[in-house]
Design a protein around this motif. Structure first.
Motif, short mmCIF file in Angstrom:
data_model
loop_
_atom_site.label_atom_id
_atom_site.label_comp_id
_atom_site.label_asym_id
_atom_site.label_seq_id
_atom_site.Cartn_x
_atom_site.Cartn_y
_atom_site.Cartn_z
N GLU A 11 0.86 -1.17 0.00
CA GLU A 11 0.00 0.00 0.00
C GLU A 11 0.90 1.23 0.00
O GLU A 11 1.64 1.46 0.96
N ALA A 12 0.86 1.97 -1.10
CA ALA A 12 1.72 3.14 -1.28
C ALA A 12 0.96 4.39 -0.87
O ALA A 12 -0.03 4.74 -1.51
N GLY A 13 1.43 5.04 0.18
CA GLY A 13 0.86 6.31 0.61
C GLY A 13 1.61 7.45 -0.06
O GLY A 13 2.84 7.42 -0.14
N ILE A 14 0.86 8.43 -0.54
CA ILE A 14 1.46 9.55 -1.26
C ILE A 14 1.13 10.86 -0.54
O ILE A 14 0.00 11.05 -0.07
N ARG A 15 2.11 11.73 -0.51
CA ARG A 15 1.88 13.09 -0.05
C ARG A 15 2.84 14.01 -0.81
O ARG A 15 3.83 13.56 -1.38
N VAL A 16 2.51 15.28 -0.83
CA VAL A 16 3.34 16.28 -1.49
C VAL A 16 3.81 17.24 -0.40
O VAL A 16 3.00 17.74 0.38
N THR A 17 5.12 17.49 -0.36
CA THR A 17 5.64 18.38 0.67
C THR A 17 6.11 19.73 0.12
O THR A 17 6.39 20.63 0.90
N ARG A 18 6.18 19.84 -1.20
CA ARG A 18 6.53 21.13 -1.80
C ARG A 18 5.96 21.22 -3.20
O ARG A 18 6.13 20.30 -4.00
N ILE A 19 5.28 22.33 -3.47
CA ILE A 19 4.80 22.63 -4.82
C ILE A 19 5.40 23.97 -5.20
O ILE A 19 5.11 24.99 -4.58
N GLY A 20 6.25 23.96 -6.21
CA GLY A 20 6.85 25.19 -6.71
C GLY A 20 6.16 25.63 -7.98
O GLY A 20 5.08 25.15 -8.33
N THR A 21 6.78 26.52 -8.71
CA THR A 21 6.22 26.99 -9.98
C THR A 21 6.19 25.86 -11.00
O THR A 21 5.18 25.65 -11.67
N ARG A 29 7.72 18.07 -4.97
CA ARG A 29 8.37 17.02 -4.18
C ARG A 29 7.30 16.09 -3.64
O ARG A 29 6.41 16.52 -2.90
N TYR A 30 7.39 14.83 -4.05
CA TYR A 30 6.50 13.78 -3.59
C TYR A 30 7.21 12.96 -2.53
O TYR A 30 8.41 12.72 -2.64
N GLU A 31 6.46 12.52 -1.53
CA GLU A 31 6.97 11.56 -0.57
C GLU A 31 6.02 10.37 -0.60
O GLU A 31 4.80 10.54 -0.64
N VAL A 32 6.60 9.18 -0.62
CA VAL A 32 5.82 7.95 -0.74
C VAL A 32 6.24 6.99 0.37
O VAL A 32 7.44 6.72 0.54
N GLY A 33 5.26 6.51 1.12
CA GLY A 33 5.50 5.47 2.12
C GLY A 33 4.99 4.16 1.58
O GLY A 33 3.88 4.09 1.05
N LEU A 34 5.80 3.11 1.69
CA LEU A 34 5.38 1.78 1.24
C LEU A 34 5.09 0.93 2.47
O LEU A 34 5.97 0.69 3.30
#
Length: 144
Positions: A83-93, A97-102
């Motif tokens: 089960e891959a959890g996804i989050r975004v920690t930075r959105i630029g122009t 940056r994506y972070e994924v927990g497995l």
């Protein structure tokens, strides 16, 4: 070197169930480290295609990976469901940056967690371009 902080399931905004394959295991009986990056790519790109209007065939904007990293905490092995959890920690122009927990199916702590950064570019010129509005809106739902 200090160990990276391990983020529990609740830290992630969206999940994708990914079946492991026989070929993912290595001779040591667990998923080979290189396969983890495939899980990251599959989870994020399926979200982008389904939710963020990414057209991988003909879209004017494509994402190029410019940085990756992974920390491993516990083994995964075929035939587990990841089960891959996804989050975004930075959105630029033009970058994200994506972070994924497995996670092993149903577990609260990740077996591995990683990150990667996409720089979005014009398909033809390969020059950075601002994120399309629909994509930015979808990515904001993942912002941690």
């Amino acid at each position: 070197m200090t160990a990276p902080e391990r983020y529990p399931r609740a830290a992630y905004k969206c999940f994708r169930a990914l079946p492991t394959r026989w070929a993912d295991n290595d001779i040591y009986g667990h998923i080979n480290n290189a396969a983890y990056y495939g899980f990251f790519d599959t989870a994020v790109n399926s979200f982008l295609i389904e939710q963020a209007e990414l057209d991988i065939q003909a879209g004017e904007v494509i994402g190029l990976v410019v940085e990756t990293g992974c920390a491993y905490f516990a083994p995964l092995a075929y035939p587990q469901i990841v089960e891959a959890g996804i989050r975004v920690t930075r959105i630029g122009t033009s970058s994200v940056r994506y972070e994924v927990g497995l996670f092993a199916e149903g577990e609260d702590q990740p077996s591995a967690q990683g990150h990667f950064i996409h720089v979005y570019v014009d398909r033809q010129t390969r020059r950075p371009t601002p994120l399309p509005a629909g994509m930015r809106s979808a990515l904001e739902t993942l912002h941690a």
